[in-house]
Design a protein around this motif. Sequence first.
Motif, mmCIF file in Angstrom:
data_model
loop_
_atom_site.group_PDB
_atom_site.id
_atom_site.type_symbol
_atom_site.label_atom_id
_atom_site.label_comp_id
_atom_site.label_asym_id
_atom_site.label_seq_id
_atom_site.Cartn_x
_atom_site.Cartn_y
_atom_site.Cartn_z
ATOM 1 N N ASP A 90 0.801 -1.231 0.000
ATOM 2 C CA ASP A 90 0.000 0.000 0.000
ATOM 3 C C ASP A 90 0.832 1.279 0.000
ATOM 4 O OD1 ASP A 90 0.984 0.066 2.539
ATOM 5 O OD2 ASP A 90 -0.936 -0.119 3.555
ATOM 6 N N GLN A 92 3.176 2.334 2.152
ATOM 7 C CA GLN A 92 3.542 3.021 3.401
ATOM 8 C C GLN A 92 5.011 2.838 3.763
ATOM 9 O OE1 GLN A 92 1.948 1.698 7.143
ATOM 10 N NE2 GLN A 92 1.008 -0.099 6.219
ATOM 11 N N HIS A 93 5.709 1.956 3.061
ATOM 12 C CA HIS A 93 7.147 1.815 3.313
ATOM 13 C C HIS A 93 7.944 2.579 2.262
ATOM 14 C CE1 HIS A 93 6.014 -2.222 5.330
ATOM 15 N NE2 HIS A 93 5.910 -1.221 6.171
ATOM 16 N N ILE A 199 7.250 5.376 8.294
ATOM 17 C CA ILE A 199 5.990 4.860 7.764
ATOM 18 C C ILE A 199 5.207 6.053 7.250
ATOM 19 C CG2 ILE A 199 3.830 3.674 8.304
ATOM 20 C CD1 ILE A 199 6.112 1.776 8.558
ATOM 21 N N THR A 200 4.819 5.990 6.001
ATOM 22 C CA THR A 200 4.054 7.095 5.434
ATOM 23 C C THR A 200 2.568 6.791 5.564
ATOM 24 O OG1 THR A 200 5.828 7.292 3.836
ATOM 25 C CG2 THR A 200 3.842 8.571 3.416
ATOM 26 N N TYR A 201 1.895 7.612 6.338
ATOM 27 C CA TYR A 201 0.454 7.409 6.482
ATOM 28 C C TYR A 201 -0.271 8.270 5.465
ATOM 29 C CZ TYR A 201 1.454 4.999 10.815
ATOM 30 O OH TYR A 201 1.928 4.101 11.727
ATOM 31 N N THR A 202 -0.525 7.681 4.302
ATOM 32 C CA THR A 202 -1.327 8.405 3.333
ATOM 33 C C THR A 202 -2.789 8.142 3.671
ATOM 34 O OG1 THR A 202 -1.352 6.504 1.876
ATOM 35 C CG2 THR A 202 0.396 8.112 1.528
ATOM 36 N N SER A 205 -3.468 4.569 2.665
ATOM 37 C CA SER A 205 -3.014 3.475 3.532
ATOM 38 C C SER A 205 -3.807 3.460 4.840
ATOM 39 C CB SER A 205 -1.515 3.585 3.807
ATOM 40 O OG SER A 205 -1.221 4.624 4.708
ATOM 41 N N LYS A 206 -4.262 4.633 5.249
ATOM 42 C CA LYS A 206 -5.062 4.661 6.484
ATOM 43 C C LYS A 206 -6.394 3.944 6.306
ATOM 44 C CE LYS A 206 -3.835 9.024 7.894
ATOM 45 N NZ LYS A 206 -4.144 10.361 8.384
#
Lengths: 228, 110
Positions: A90, A92-93, A199-202, A205-206
């Motif tokens: 997704d 987030q990495h 960790i990218t919380y788009t 991805s949330k």
Amino acid sequence: MESSKHIFVLVPSFNEGRVVHTTVTPLLEKGYTVVVIDDCSTDNTFDELKNSGVHYLKHEVNLGQGAALQTGIEYALENGAEYAVTFDADGQHDYTEIPALLQPVIEGKADITMGSRFLRKEDIEQVPPMRKLVLKGAIIVNGLLTGLWLTDAHNGFRAMNRKAMQCIYLRENRMAHASEILSQVKLHKLRFQEVPVKITYTDYSKVKGQSSMNSVNILIDLLLKKIL
Amino acid sequence: MLNIKVILLLPLLVLIILYLPKLRNRTFYRLSLIGISALGILFVLFPSLTDKLAHFVGVGRGADLVTYLFITFFFIAGIAFYSKMRKLEEQQTELVRKIALRDAQKLNHP
């Protein structure tokens, strides 16, 4: 640095058609062998990947992320991988962090490394408060159940050598596999390290990620496994 | 008037007739089925037996004893089904994984 093609990046994917292409493209550009394990997606995942150059494995029945990882690990072992990296589909990495995550493994200091979003101040600030609370709870549960006290739980970003790939066998098909990996690290006395990752919380991805409520299910799975 | 005993006995008899032949080679299940059904039939025909048995094990009424037994069996059956399900799940996983590994393909650049 080892030749990148002996580094297998395992991407379990379930209905990630919208982002999976964006996720795998930079990995392929870096020369990694990318293995997408399609866990019986019902969307356009396959079409998105058709001309991408990934290795594509498909579960004919949806089994869960743990099962997909296990399939990926077996594929990597069979096809001569020196190292395997597990990577969420997704987005987030951050693929630029793979070398840092792999470094202790390649240098022979660890059999497995696990990404942690709780080692650097700037990463911690990224974690939404509710998620932080759930993760802290999960860290405690993992610690109590496995005896391994880490700074992060349920981080899907990991790197391992062949020894770790051979030792780890995931029976928990669904999300409880994250704790299961820890028990097996402990059981087989694998050397492990945590490596700081972002960790990218788009928004995507949330929505796609696990709901906090699902942590209750994971806990019940783990307890059932302990008892039965 | 249809006697309650008939109503209770019928499903027990149907159960035996339907399932006893099906459980070939599964001695444990067969014996359990026979044992439990026989007990059921006995209790339906002679309800006072449950009272006697209840007094014997220190329970007030026969009906209570039957309820307790039912709950116990229910939980045992639940656990048995759960482990059976886990086993089936593991077999399914193995199968699905084998197919995935066998049919793995490299999707080539155009």
